[in-house]
Design a protein around this motif. Sequence first.
Motif, mmCIF file in Angstrom:
data_model
loop_
_atom_site.group_PDB
_atom_site.id
_atom_site.type_symbol
_atom_site.label_atom_id
_atom_site.label_comp_id
_atom_site.label_asym_id
_atom_site.label_seq_id
_atom_site.Cartn_x
_atom_site.Cartn_y
_atom_site.Cartn_z
ATOM 1 N N SER A 1 16.880 -33.326 -17.683
ATOM 2 C CA SER A 1 16.789 -34.135 -19.012
ATOM 3 C C SER A 1 16.066 -33.224 -19.917
ATOM 4 N N GLN A 2 15.900 -33.889 -21.235
ATOM 5 C CA GLN A 2 15.393 -32.781 -22.473
ATOM 6 C C GLN A 2 13.826 -33.107 -21.934
ATOM 7 N N SER A 3 13.341 -34.223 -21.698
ATOM 8 C CA SER A 3 12.011 -34.361 -21.119
ATOM 9 C C SER A 3 11.843 -35.105 -20.081
ATOM 10 N N ALA A 4 11.544 -34.484 -18.948
ATOM 11 C CA ALA A 4 11.239 -35.594 -17.716
ATOM 12 C C ALA A 4 10.115 -36.469 -17.832
ATOM 13 N N GLY A 5 9.421 -36.149 -18.738
ATOM 14 C CA GLY A 5 8.073 -37.401 -18.931
ATOM 15 C C GLY A 5 7.219 -36.686 -19.729
ATOM 16 N N GLY A 6 6.336 -37.486 -20.264
ATOM 17 C CA GLY A 6 5.007 -36.827 -20.766
ATOM 18 C C GLY A 6 4.996 -36.525 -22.124
ATOM 19 N N ASP A 7 4.187 -36.462 -22.814
ATOM 20 C CA ASP A 7 3.961 -35.997 -24.428
ATOM 21 C C ASP A 7 4.447 -34.483 -24.724
ATOM 22 N N THR A 8 5.411 -34.345 -25.335
ATOM 23 C CA THR A 8 5.847 -32.619 -25.577
ATOM 24 C C THR A 8 5.777 -32.697 -27.229
ATOM 25 N N SER A 9 4.808 -33.463 -28.016
ATOM 26 C CA SER A 9 4.816 -33.478 -29.256
ATOM 27 C C SER A 9 4.376 -32.051 -29.644
ATOM 28 N N LYS A 10 3.396 -31.507 -28.739
ATOM 29 C CA LYS A 10 2.675 -30.325 -29.134
ATOM 30 C C LYS A 10 3.368 -29.276 -28.911
#
Length: 506
Positions: free
Chosen positions: A38-47
């Motif tokens: 998946s593009q993001s498995a979880g958590g904050d990836t904004s930074k």
Amino acid sequence: MSKITKITAASLALAAFVSGCSGKPDPSASQGGGAPASQSAGGDTSKEVKLKMVLLGSKPADFDAVYGEVNKIMKQKINATLDVSFIDWGDYQQKYPLIFAANEDFDLVLSAPWLYYAQQATKNGFYEITEDMLKKYAPKTYAEEPKVAWDQAKINGKIYMVPQNNFEYSYHLMAIRGDLREKYGLPPLKTYDDYVTFLKTVAEKDKAFTPSIGASEFNTIELIQPNEWNFVVPRLPIVYKLNDASGKLFNYADTPEFEKFANQMYATAKTGAWSRDALTSKLDKMQAFKDGKLASVEWNLGTLLRAKSEMMGQHPDWKIELYDLSADKKRLSNPFINNGMSIHATSKNPERALQAIELLRYDKEIHDLTNYGIAGKHYQPEGDKQFKPLADSAKFPPAGVSPWGWNSLNERLDSTVAKETEEFTNNWKKSVTINHPLETFTFDDSKVKNEVAAVNNVMNTYGRPLFYGIVDPAKGLGEFKDKLKQAGIDKIIAEMQAQADAVTKK
């Protein structure tokens, strides 16, 4: 076969054939498949973050171009990029522990038992990877990794590695220049003595070649495999017999087999079978073999077959032959932890590092890039399970740029050597592969750290000159054994045996 049984057909059906290893383990076969992560498995990836990753080997010519493509996908999916550095093969035994001791700044690193996994874990070198972290940041990895792999990775009940997800062998074979063998009228090799004859002949008749680099890694070819022994920790002279399910450990330096080996190496060295500076050489043996400087090289099947494929394309007049010099001897397949990825204890981005591991393993595009390079330039895909190397593959060698830490069922098989791969591995599976209670045993050296360090020093100072035939065993063998005793080898064996007994009793 007593308490040791052959691996079942069902288990072996899962096998992806071969690795990397001692010594430097490498996959050479696959069962393909695997949906993209998946593009993001979880958590904050904004930074946006830059993850520093440490791998083994040398940086190939097209590395930046390939990883430029990797980073485009990584940034899109988890807003992170990889900044990779390498430790050369000739230096890894010294420099790998130093990057932890010096507390260097990095996030991800290749890890394995042959890379001091347990030792670094007990020294707090790795970040603990919890079940909750895996579920949140690497859910596909958590779901598809066999439970036994997680159990193998535990040190004192905690996980510090994401193990590979395929079966493999790291059994060592010998590759030689068959055109030289034929040139000098020698028959195909069947035994180690045949190989020594080849080395002597090349040394006498062809000064353009160095016959070999000397002792194989951990003395695997000459000592360990022919005697059906197995290490617990490859750098320590402590082994057990594969046909002894009790798991009794012993110091191989005290055996008549080792005395015979030391005398053989001393006699062979006198013939010029390897360079006089072999003990201190930093030569990249595989590159030297590819460059036509070495007449022979030892390594695992996957590495040798990839080299053969590359050399067939560039030098069709060279005849590369592979030999299993202990073909009838029992052997183990590798545990899952034979290769894996760990997170540095001081990483500022452990969650993003875990997401990156997930993508390296299960995003098919990233996985193919890091293993084989750019499609149409370095390799040509042949379905989901095979590939064909192209002219530029030497600039990014297939599965040769240290991707073993994220081995998965996405590995492809080189179509040019697929038949030879299957011939070797199918024979091993059918006739000589066994299980042993200690095959997944990981030694916790926390109670004997000083002794382990002292024995390692003895191995380098007094052992290696014997391994390379530089000193006469009549003088050097007794001193080597005495120094091991003084360093605390018996204390290490006692502690290791106590831990091993707890495993065998289960």
